[in-house]
Design an enzyme around this catalytic site. Structure first.
Site, PDB file in Angstrom:
ATOM      1  N   TYR A 195      -4.151   4.006   3.044  1.00 44.32           N
ATOM      2  CA  TYR A 195      -5.162   4.752   3.787  1.00 44.32           C
ATOM      3  C   TYR A 195      -4.587   5.982   4.498  1.00 44.32           C
ATOM      4  O   TYR A 195      -5.252   7.001   4.646  1.00 44.32           O
ATOM      5  CB  TYR A 195      -5.794   3.869   4.865  1.00 44.32           C
ATOM      6  CG  TYR A 195      -6.785   2.851   4.378  1.00 44.32           C
ATOM      7  CD1 TYR A 195      -7.909   3.231   3.652  1.00 44.32           C
ATOM      8  CD2 TYR A 195      -6.622   1.499   4.682  1.00 44.32           C
ATOM      9  CE1 TYR A 195      -8.836   2.292   3.241  1.00 44.32           C
ATOM     10  CE2 TYR A 195      -7.552   0.563   4.271  1.00 44.32           C
ATOM     11  CZ  TYR A 195      -8.660   0.961   3.548  1.00 44.32           C
ATOM     12  OH  TYR A 195      -9.572   0.030   3.134  1.00 44.32           O
ATOM     13  N   SER A 204      -7.450   3.005  -5.435  1.00 39.13           N
ATOM     14  CA  SER A 204      -7.571   3.336  -4.019  1.00 39.13           C
ATOM     15  C   SER A 204      -7.704   2.075  -3.177  1.00 39.13           C
ATOM     16  O   SER A 204      -8.156   1.037  -3.659  1.00 39.13           O
ATOM     17  CB  SER A 204      -8.802   4.223  -3.782  1.00 39.13           C
ATOM     18  OG  SER A 204      -9.993   3.448  -3.790  1.00 39.13           O
ATOM     19  N   ASP A 205      -7.299   2.171  -1.923  1.00 37.78           N
ATOM     20  CA  ASP A 205      -7.686   1.141  -0.967  1.00 37.78           C
ATOM     21  C   ASP A 205      -9.187   1.278  -0.734  1.00 37.78           C
ATOM     22  O   ASP A 205      -9.814   2.261  -1.129  1.00 37.78           O
ATOM     23  CB  ASP A 205      -6.895   1.283   0.330  1.00 37.78           C
ATOM     24  CG  ASP A 205      -6.700  -0.047   1.029  1.00 37.78           C
ATOM     25  OD1 ASP A 205      -7.536  -0.952   0.829  1.00 37.78           O
ATOM     26  OD2 ASP A 205      -5.731  -0.195   1.789  1.00 37.78           O
ATOM     27  N   PHE A 206      -9.789   0.300  -0.087  1.00 38.19           N
ATOM     28  CA  PHE A 206     -11.244   0.159  -0.094  1.00 38.19           C
ATOM     29  C   PHE A 206     -11.954   1.096   0.895  1.00 38.19           C
ATOM     30  O   PHE A 206     -11.529   1.258   2.036  1.00 38.19           O
ATOM     31  CB  PHE A 206     -11.621  -1.279   0.228  1.00 38.19           C
ATOM     32  CG  PHE A 206     -11.438  -2.230  -0.917  1.00 38.19           C
ATOM     33  CD1 PHE A 206     -10.618  -1.925  -1.984  1.00 38.19           C
ATOM     34  CD2 PHE A 206     -12.100  -3.447  -0.941  1.00 38.19           C
ATOM     35  CE1 PHE A 206     -10.455  -2.796  -3.044  1.00 38.19           C
ATOM     36  CE2 PHE A 206     -11.946  -4.335  -1.995  1.00 38.19           C
ATOM     37  CZ  PHE A 206     -11.116  -4.013  -3.057  1.00 38.19           C
ATOM     38  N   HIS A 212       0.883  -1.163   0.000  1.00 40.55           N
ATOM     39  CA  HIS A 212       0.000   0.000   0.000  1.00 40.55           C
ATOM     40  C   HIS A 212       0.921   1.213   0.000  1.00 40.55           C
ATOM     41  O   HIS A 212       1.698   1.379   0.936  1.00 40.55           O
ATOM     42  CB  HIS A 212      -0.899   0.045   1.227  1.00 40.55           C
ATOM     43  CG  HIS A 212      -1.649  -1.242   1.513  1.00 40.55           C
ATOM     44  ND1 HIS A 212      -1.073  -2.323   2.165  1.00 40.55           N
ATOM     45  CD2 HIS A 212      -2.925  -1.626   1.243  1.00 40.55           C
ATOM     46  CE1 HIS A 212      -1.961  -3.295   2.293  1.00 40.55           C
ATOM     47  NE2 HIS A 212      -3.103  -2.903   1.735  1.00 40.55           N
TER      48      HIS A 212
END
Length: 724
Positions: free
Chosen positions: A257, A288-290, A212
């Site tokens: 995030y 994007s992260d969720f 990430h």
């Protein structure tokens, strides 16, 4: 009053009462049954059966498709096919089937079909569960990791996905990080080489996404923490492994995030536009992260974000409106969509469809690779002549510990949870291998005195101890806090008590540690004659453990982390921090600087044979620096040895680490055999980043090549060199 189902953000659903959630889900489920989601008839839509193209041809086709699209159709490519209303529906569990983004039925454009990782394919209930990434980092074997990636790619395509988001290379700054199991270790070079290998293997079949980005090394605070660091720390410690995967051709990068220097990573112009797309020349797209990976429509689109997952909350209609209101230039949209289209085109002619079928998921061949990886990732930390066990001399074995009978493959509640068709536990593996000639007794350890009694007359006692997904992993608060960052770095007190109790009844104790990160061993390590780290060992972990215990496999794994003697030898960590500073030192860098007497150094690992090193040499040819060392197997059995190269600096004008890992190689040696291990690095690998000039600088100073079996000074041979 009926519950409102017109929600914009998933947070609105999470704030509903239990009864309201049930009503909401019932309404949405009925809507989907009445109007089921339709998909393209072919896997790749208009890109089906394309012949391989050059980069220029891919560019032209992407531009042609882009020219046909309305603004709404372009933005739809950047948006998940789930809107916020549908996202809470996740039957029967997270990512059981692929998540779709950007499937356009009118234009016949295929979706990005997402599956998670990195322990294997998250979809279905019959995927191969490999040892977790930190275990695979312990192999220091890039060829093996590329083979793992190849299998993951085959199984992902077999399950209907075309996009694997499981190349996790976040740096393990502190072992309390709850998701340490998902990454390869504490060093950027090891992370980069292993991540690039996984990327290459997966991308023989499907898109690989690296995550990430960046500085995501905390779990509980990941949605709020702001990470501060100076430019050298960012450039030298937290970014190089991402660049290594970009250079390996990764199709996508997932933004993190957290914030970095006050800016959300999903909107971060400096990280995304300037460094990733600009300096590194990244051609893929950013995802994007969720759910909470994007916090603002305009900031995200202008900041370099290409795709919102796994629910459309800020893109979709809101992004269309932002463009029409002049807040986002349509040029930004075109650039992002072209990146997405390029990867869809590029991967439409990757792989061989004849290889993909449901039967491939969790098949025997793939399970055998999982066993091989587990054997090669199990670290022998200590051995006072007890291992390997000789069947003709062993009559009774007592196996102790609740984890001996538990299928313990890693996080079972988060985005890396893999559900294989079966799991061989440690006890089952030992029973299978021991045969009828050895008596096996088992005690779960809940009653230490019982374990003592069953251990008294055993030739050897194997204690399986450690952690589970309840102790660490993704932080899940729904229904009670489980997982997340660790508060304590040792074993559970009851496990330490059990080791002490059993060792009083039998001196031939082997402790096998399971878990996803460092476990401090000082309180009890002297009570064991042998210690193994098996991590979360995958679906064939029990078979692999038995093969190692009985000598069918010779341990070759090395620590991808430092095992400290005390928590005080680690950087500051606050699992609830809203801001935190990451500096230039952690892991073996910090241990070297402070001269800490750690329990086991980075790169350490024993074998059933012995190796001797001699004759270190450095030669230079242009910008290539070649370091070699002779290595001999002085023992009686064949083995594999990981040879590590570190570089030290003499007279640098700036602060440098005592030494940095720069390369490694794995050598197979038969008994009595001698080989020369050769590791090549580039002159640019010696550089530091100068914030003032914004350049990488190679100093004209003296350097020291340190080559050997671990990062400990006693295990390294030295050879001085300069660049003249």
């Amino acid at each position: 009053m009926a519950v409102n189902t017109r929600i914009f953000h998933c947070d609105e659903f999470f704030r509903l009462s239990r009864e309201e959630k049930k009503e909401f889900q019932s309404i949405i489920q009925k809507e989907l049954e009445e109007n089921p989601i339709k998909h393209l008839d072919t896997e790749w839509g208009r890109f089906e059966n394309l012949s391989p193209m050059s980069e220029e041809e891919i560019d032209r086709l992407a531009e042609e498709v882009l020219s046909e699209m309305t603004l709404e159709q372009k933005v739809y490519q950047m948006s998940c096919d789930n809107d916020a209303r549908y996202a809470p529906l996740n039957p029967p569990r997270y990512n059981f089937i692929p998540y779709y983004a950007g499937e356009d039925l009118d234009l016949n454009i295929p979706a990005v079909k997402f599956t998670d990782g990195p322990t294997g394919i998250v979809m279905s209930y019959h995927a191969t569960a490999f040892p977790v990434s930190i275990a695979r980092g312990s192999t220091w074997d890039t060829e093996l990791e590329e083979r793992v990636g190849n299998v993951i790619g085959i199984e992902g395509r077999s399950g209907g996905a075309n996009f694997f988001a499981g190349v996790c290379i976040n740096l393990l700054r502190h072992p309390a990080w709850g998701r340490a199991q998902e990454t390869y270790g504490e060093d950027t070079v090891l992370l980069g080489k292993m991540g690039a290998a996984l990327t290459k293997g997966v991308q023989k079949h499907m898109m690989a996404c690296v995550k990430h980005y960046a500085a995501n090394s905390m779990e509980n605070a990941r949605f709020k923490v702001d990470v501060e660091m100076d430019e050298r720390t960012l450039r030298e410690i937290y970014l190089p492994h991402f660049k290594e995967c970009v250079d390996a051709g990764a199709a996508a990068i997932m933004s993190a995030y957290n914030r970095v220097r006050g800016e959300w990573c999903g909107h971060h112009d400096y990280l995304l536009n300037q460094i990733l797309n600009g300096e590194w020349g990244f051609k893929g797209f950013v995802m994007s992260d969720f759910i909470w990976g994007i916090r603002d429509t305009v900031d995200a689109a202008n900041g370099g974000q290409c795709m919102e997952m796994y629910a459309t909350q800020f893109f979709g209609k809101r992004l269309v409106d932002a463009v029409r209101d002049g807040k986002v230039d349509e040029i930004k949209i075109d650039a992002a969509v072209k990146r997405i289209l390029r990867e869809k085109i590029r991967f439409s002619f990757v792989g061989d469809k004849a290889q993909y079928s449901e039967e491939k998921m969790g098949c025997k061949e793939h399970a055998e690779l999982a066993r091989e990886v587990s054997e090669k990732s199990t670290i022998l930390l200590k051995n006072e002549g007890l291992l390997p066990l000789e069947k003709d001399k062993i009559k009774k074995i007592t196996v102790v510990g609740r984890l001996a009978v538990e299928p313990n493959t890693g996080d079972l509640k988060g985005s890396s949870a893999v559900f294989p068709p079966y799991v061989i536990t440690p006890l089952q593996g030992i029973l299978n291998e021991a045969g009828s000639g050895i008596e096996i007794k088992y005690a779960d350890g809940r009653i230490p005195h019982q374990a003592q009694e069953l251990s008294k007359d055993a030739d050897v006692v194997v204690i399986i101890a450690g952690l589970t997904s309840l102790d660490e992993g993704e932080f899940i608060t729904n229904g009670g806090d489980v997982g997340g960052d660790r508060k304590y770095l040792g074993l559970h007190p009851e496990d330490e008590d059990l080791i002490e109790a059993v060792s009083k009844a039998n001196k031939n104790v082997i402790v096998v540690l399971q878990g996803g990160s460092t476990i401090i061993v000082e309180p009890w390590k002297n009570l064991a004659k042998a210690i193994l780290i098996q991590w979360y060992p995958g679906m064939e972990g029990g078979t692999a453990l038995a093969n190692i215990l009985f000598g069918k496999a010779n341990p070759s794994a090395k620590l991808p982390i430092t095992v400290p003697a005390t928590p005080q030898q680690l950087p500051y960590f606050d699992m609830n921090a809203t801001s935190i500073a990451y500096d230039y030192y952690h892991g073996y860098f910090l241990a070297d600087k402070e001269k800490y007497p750690v329990s086991y150094p980075f790169g350490f690992g024993l074998s059933y044979t012995n190796y001797s090193y001699s004759n270190p040499k450095v030669t230079k040819n242009g910008d290539t620096i070649t370091v070699s060392v002779d290595i001999s197997n002085t023992g009686k059995i064949a083995g594999d040895e990981v040879v590590q190269l570190y570089i030290g600096y003499k007279g640098s004008k700036v602060e440098r680490h005592v030494k940095d890992l720069k390369g490694f190689t794995k050598i197979h040696l038969e008994p009595g055999e001698k080989k020369t291990a050769i590791i090549e690095i580039d002159k640019e690998d010696l550089a530091y980043y100068c914030p003032e000039s914004k350049q990488w600088v190679v100093e004209d100073i003296g350097y020291v090549a340190l080559i050997g079996a671990s990062s400990a000074c006693k295990d390294l041979l030295k050879a001085d060199f300069d660049l003249k």
